[in-house]
Design an enzyme around this catalytic site. Structure first.
Site, PDB file in Angstrom:
ATOM      1  N   ASP A  38      41.950  17.534  54.891  1.00  0.00           N
ATOM      2  CA  ASP A  38      41.047  18.676  54.737  1.00  0.00           C
ATOM      3  C   ASP A  38      40.440  18.749  53.332  1.00  0.00           C
ATOM      4  O   ASP A  38      40.003  19.806  52.899  1.00  0.00           O
ATOM      5  CB  ASP A  38      41.775  19.978  55.082  1.00  0.00           C
ATOM      6  CG  ASP A  38      43.016  20.181  54.239  1.00  0.00           C
ATOM      7  OD1 ASP A  38      43.371  19.260  53.457  1.00  0.00           O
ATOM      8  OD2 ASP A  38      43.636  21.256  54.344  1.00  0.00           O
ATOM      9  N   HIS A 242      31.358  -6.460  40.766  1.00  0.00           N
ATOM     10  CA  HIS A 242      31.584  -5.037  41.014  1.00  0.00           C
ATOM     11  C   HIS A 242      33.076  -4.710  40.927  1.00  0.00           C
ATOM     12  O   HIS A 242      33.647  -4.053  41.798  1.00  0.00           O
ATOM     13  CB  HIS A 242      31.004  -4.626  42.377  1.00  0.00           C
ATOM     14  CG  HIS A 242      29.506  -4.664  42.399  1.00  0.00           C
ATOM     15  ND1 HIS A 242      28.765  -4.832  43.542  1.00  0.00           N
ATOM     16  CD2 HIS A 242      28.597  -4.563  41.400  1.00  0.00           C
ATOM     17  CE1 HIS A 242      27.474  -4.842  43.246  1.00  0.00           C
ATOM     18  NE2 HIS A 242      27.344  -4.673  41.952  1.00  0.00           N
ATOM     19  N   ASP A 259      30.695  -1.710  32.316  1.00  0.00           N
ATOM     20  CA  ASP A 259      29.419  -1.326  32.927  1.00  0.00           C
ATOM     21  C   ASP A 259      29.614   0.109  33.390  1.00  0.00           C
ATOM     22  O   ASP A 259      30.312   0.361  34.379  1.00  0.00           O
ATOM     23  CB  ASP A 259      29.103  -2.264  34.098  1.00  0.00           C
ATOM     24  CG  ASP A 259      27.750  -1.979  34.739  1.00  0.00           C
ATOM     25  OD1 ASP A 259      27.195  -0.885  34.511  1.00  0.00           O
ATOM     26  OD2 ASP A 259      27.265  -2.854  35.484  1.00  0.00           O
ATOM     27  N   ASP A 270      22.758   3.459  33.054  1.00  0.00           N
ATOM     28  CA  ASP A 270      23.438   2.259  33.553  1.00  0.00           C
ATOM     29  C   ASP A 270      23.484   1.246  32.409  1.00  0.00           C
ATOM     30  O   ASP A 270      22.500   0.558  32.163  1.00  0.00           O
ATOM     31  CB  ASP A 270      22.650   1.721  34.762  1.00  0.00           C
ATOM     32  CG  ASP A 270      23.285   0.490  35.381  1.00  0.00           C
ATOM     33  OD1 ASP A 270      24.402   0.124  34.988  1.00  0.00           O
ATOM     34  OD2 ASP A 270      22.640  -0.107  36.270  1.00  0.00           O
ATOM     35  N   HIS A 349      22.949 -13.088  39.836  1.00  0.00           N
ATOM     36  CA  HIS A 349      22.300 -11.837  40.265  1.00  0.00           C
ATOM     37  C   HIS A 349      20.939 -11.666  39.606  1.00  0.00           C
ATOM     38  O   HIS A 349      20.535 -12.467  38.763  1.00  0.00           O
ATOM     39  CB  HIS A 349      23.206 -10.622  40.012  1.00  0.00           C
ATOM     40  CG  HIS A 349      23.658 -10.435  38.596  1.00  0.00           C
ATOM     41  ND1 HIS A 349      22.812 -10.014  37.589  1.00  0.00           N
ATOM     42  CD2 HIS A 349      24.877 -10.587  38.009  1.00  0.00           C
ATOM     43  CE1 HIS A 349      23.499  -9.905  36.464  1.00  0.00           C
ATOM     44  NE2 HIS A 349      24.758 -10.259  36.680  1.00  0.00           N
ATOM     45  N   HIS A 353      16.864  -3.548  37.878  1.00  0.00           N
ATOM     46  CA  HIS A 353      16.470  -2.730  39.024  1.00  0.00           C
ATOM     47  C   HIS A 353      15.888  -1.428  38.505  1.00  0.00           C
ATOM     48  O   HIS A 353      16.087  -1.065  37.341  1.00  0.00           O
ATOM     49  CB  HIS A 353      17.697  -2.442  39.916  1.00  0.00           C
ATOM     50  CG  HIS A 353      18.896  -1.958  39.147  1.00  0.00           C
ATOM     51  ND1 HIS A 353      19.065  -0.646  38.796  1.00  0.00           N
ATOM     52  CD2 HIS A 353      19.956  -2.614  38.610  1.00  0.00           C
ATOM     53  CE1 HIS A 353      20.198  -0.522  38.103  1.00  0.00           C
ATOM     54  NE2 HIS A 353      20.753  -1.706  37.957  1.00  0.00           N
ATOM     55  N   HIS A 360      20.548   2.490  41.556  1.00  0.00           N
ATOM     56  CA  HIS A 360      19.610   1.501  42.078  1.00  0.00           C
ATOM     57  C   HIS A 360      18.517   2.318  42.743  1.00  0.00           C
ATOM     58  O   HIS A 360      18.604   2.649  43.916  1.00  0.00           O
ATOM     59  CB  HIS A 360      20.304   0.557  43.072  1.00  0.00           C
ATOM     60  CG  HIS A 360      21.386  -0.258  42.427  1.00  0.00           C
ATOM     61  ND1 HIS A 360      22.417  -0.823  43.119  1.00  0.00           N
ATOM     62  CD2 HIS A 360      21.595  -0.594  41.129  1.00  0.00           C
ATOM     63  CE1 HIS A 360      23.225  -1.473  42.274  1.00  0.00           C
ATOM     64  NE2 HIS A 360      22.739  -1.332  41.063  1.00  0.00           N
ATOM     65  N   GLU A 385      19.487  -6.691  32.586  1.00  0.00           N
ATOM     66  CA  GLU A 385      20.917  -6.989  32.528  1.00  0.00           C
ATOM     67  C   GLU A 385      21.270  -8.442  32.829  1.00  0.00           C
ATOM     68  O   GLU A 385      21.976  -8.727  33.793  1.00  0.00           O
ATOM     69  CB  GLU A 385      21.677  -6.060  33.478  1.00  0.00           C
ATOM     70  CG  GLU A 385      21.090  -5.939  34.886  1.00  0.00           C
ATOM     71  CD  GLU A 385      21.881  -4.977  35.763  1.00  0.00           C
ATOM     72  OE1 GLU A 385      23.102  -5.151  35.881  1.00  0.00           O
ATOM     73  OE2 GLU A 385      21.269  -4.049  36.312  1.00  0.00           O
ATOM     74  N   ARG A 407      27.940  -9.697  30.152  1.00  0.00           N
ATOM     75  CA  ARG A 407      26.696  -9.056  30.641  1.00  0.00           C
ATOM     76  C   ARG A 407      26.280  -8.035  29.590  1.00  0.00           C
ATOM     77  O   ARG A 407      27.135  -7.371  28.998  1.00  0.00           O
ATOM     78  CB  ARG A 407      26.921  -8.390  32.009  1.00  0.00           C
ATOM     79  CG  ARG A 407      25.665  -7.723  32.553  1.00  0.00           C
ATOM     80  CD  ARG A 407      25.741  -7.399  34.057  1.00  0.00           C
ATOM     81  NE  ARG A 407      26.657  -6.333  34.408  1.00  0.00           N
ATOM     82  CZ  ARG A 407      27.809  -6.497  35.055  1.00  0.00           C
ATOM     83  NH1 ARG A 407      28.221  -7.698  35.410  1.00  0.00           N
ATOM     84  NH2 ARG A 407      28.581  -5.451  35.346  1.00  0.00           N
ATOM     85  N   GLU A 409      23.408  -4.878  29.247  1.00  0.00           N
ATOM     86  CA  GLU A 409      22.458  -4.114  30.073  1.00  0.00           C
ATOM     87  C   GLU A 409      21.958  -2.883  29.330  1.00  0.00           C
ATOM     88  O   GLU A 409      22.753  -2.095  28.808  1.00  0.00           O
ATOM     89  CB  GLU A 409      23.163  -3.673  31.371  1.00  0.00           C
ATOM     90  CG  GLU A 409      22.318  -2.773  32.256  1.00  0.00           C
ATOM     91  CD  GLU A 409      22.995  -2.457  33.590  1.00  0.00           C
ATOM     92  OE1 GLU A 409      24.242  -2.437  33.647  1.00  0.00           O
ATOM     93  OE2 GLU A 409      22.261  -2.233  34.565  1.00  0.00           O
TER      94      GLU A 409
END
Ligand code: GLY
Ligand code: MN
Ligand code: MN
Length: 441
Positions: A38, A242, A259, A270, A349, A353, A360, A385, A407, A409
């Site tokens: 619940d 991810h 990230d 982002d 990748h 974006h 995204h 990125e 990475r 970004e």
């Protein structure tokens, strides 16, 4: 009418301007979703609905009707309910909503079916979300049945249906001044959170502890939620695109890839940064980092109105591929390695974006109905990125490269004269990173 009412009113007017004559558009926001038993997830309104209303309660709908000589805006929402409000929280209710949200009519959400049956009579075109077709189709059929049943009385049913997602996506792609202001704040809070993460990190800290520092910085600055689940990956975890488990312990000598971006008043940031947990890049880490940084800076630098979207990715891919050859990961001619997509082994990748209410965000990347990429326009916000990832079990490269993932970004606003990096405040040069990491650990 408040300033905010004018902002949302202008967005609805733009949608109305794009609607054909004698049409209706309906935008729904969903009910709460059960997390377990619940207990519900924290409710987040549908992005399109929020964009047009600023209304944050579940179970609501917005109906726009455009006729030859007039346009009307109707908001449906939950009724006032003393008992439910004691248990679950406040509701604005239809009466107060009319003035607060500056719409023409308000009704209880329970009246939606009846009112839609009426609204569709003698209407030519209906605009509904294609993406939410499964949810909308049964309702739509029941409304249409009511309309068709009145044919003998001379009532006309709508003959065509348009995809509302496409219309709103184009609208949302170009940010208005209110959105840009919110996105600047989201970017600033997120940038500070990344700086904080660097400052508190030292070998041995757990990934979720760094995540906690980031979330703390978000919330203490007015952003209660993340725009997406934060990725805090140390060592080889950085190579999982991810990675959200965030349950590893950092080791001396690891890189840490973070990230993370907050959601501030529904707008996303982002950001990714990658840094050594002990404050000093190893020679191999430094070499990889320098390639990614060079690619990222060059890719950002091509951004300006009129530039084709694919130039960003192409610029990054070329520099990354040159780097892969220099580092000895790939052998061959750079043009050919790009042509055959050999670079995808270490960069699999895209380079960014659209960014907005959704991380995204909506908006086409190609010219409608064509293969050509669209040109950038002032008011668009996008991420850049680029990255490099070497799998831990990649026996084709020297052992010193294995498990390195980098990475970088940033969030970029396209301006009339070029671009503005909204997240430039987070250190990304090697010197600035080495100076900050661990300084408050
Ligand atoms: N944080 C998700 C992305 O970078 O696309
Ligand atoms: Mn991104
Ligand atoms: Mn990201």
């Amino acid at each position: 009418m408040t300033e905010l009412n004018a902002v949302y009113g202008a967005r609805r007017q733009r949608l109305l301007d794009a609607m054909p004559n004698n049409s209706v558009a309906l935008v729904l926001t969903g009910p709460e979703q059960v997390r377990s038993n619940d207990c519900d997830y924290h409710f987040r309104p549908n992005s399109d609905f929020y964009y047009l209303t600023g209304f944050e309660e579940p179970e609501a709908a917005l109906l726009l009707k455009k006729a030859e000589d007039e346009a009307t805006v109707t908001l449906f929402c939950r009724p006032k309910d003393t008992l439910r409000e004691i248990w679950d929280g406040r509701r604005v209710g239809p009466d107060a909503a009319k003035e607060r949200f500056a719409v023409d009519f308000t009704f209880e959400i329970a009246e939606l079916d009846q009112r839609m049956g009426e609204a569709l009579c003698d209407t030519d075109v209906v605009l509904l979300s294609q993406l939410r077709q499964e949810e909308i189709a049964p309702m739509f059929e029941s409304w249409m049945a009511v309309v068709r049943a009145q044919r003998k009385q001379g009532v006309r049913a709508p003959e065509s249906r348009l995809d509302l997602d496409a219309v709103l996506a184009e609208q949302r792609l170009i940010k208005d001044a209110h959105e840009i202001a919110l996105m600047r704040t989201a970017a600033k809070i997120s940038a500070d959170a990344h700086s904080r993460a660097m400052a508190v990190t030292k070998p041995g800290i757990w990934e979720y502890q760094v995540e906690a520092e980031i979330k703390h910085e978000f919330a203490m600055n007015g952003a209660r939620h993340e725009a997406y689940n934060s990725i805090v990956g140390s060592g080889e975890n950085a190579c999982i695109l991810h990675y959200v488990e965030n349950n590893g312990q950092t080791q001396d000598g690891d890189l840490l890839l973070i990230d993370a971006g907050c959601e501030y008043q529904m707008y996303a940031a982002d950001i990714t940064r990658t840094f050594p947990v002990n404050g000093k890049f190893s020679e191999a880490q430094r070499a990889v980092y320098e390639v990614v940084l060079k690619a990222q800076e060059a890719a950002i630098d091509v951004i300006a109105p009129g530039v084709s979207y694919d130039r960003i990715h192409d610029t990054a891919v070329r520099i990354l591929t040159e780097g892969m050859v220099e580092l000895g990961w790939l052998v061959g001619d750079v043009d050919e390695l790009i042509e055959t997509e050999a670079f995808k082994k270490y960069y699999m990748h895209g380079t960014g974006h659209w960014l907005g209410i959704d991380v995204h965000d909506v908006g086409d990347y190609r010219v409608a109905g064509e293969k050509t990429w669209r040109n950038l326009e002032a008011g668009m916000v996008l991420t850049v990125e680029p990255a490099l990832y070497v799998a831990i079990d990649d026996e084709t490269v020297d052992a010193k490269w294995r498990g390195i993932g980098v990475r970088i970004e940033d969030d970029i606003l396209v301006t009339d004269s070029g671009y503005e990096n909204l997240t430039a405040d987070v250190p990304k040069s090697i010197d600035a990173i080495e100076a900050l990491v661990g300084s408050r650990a």
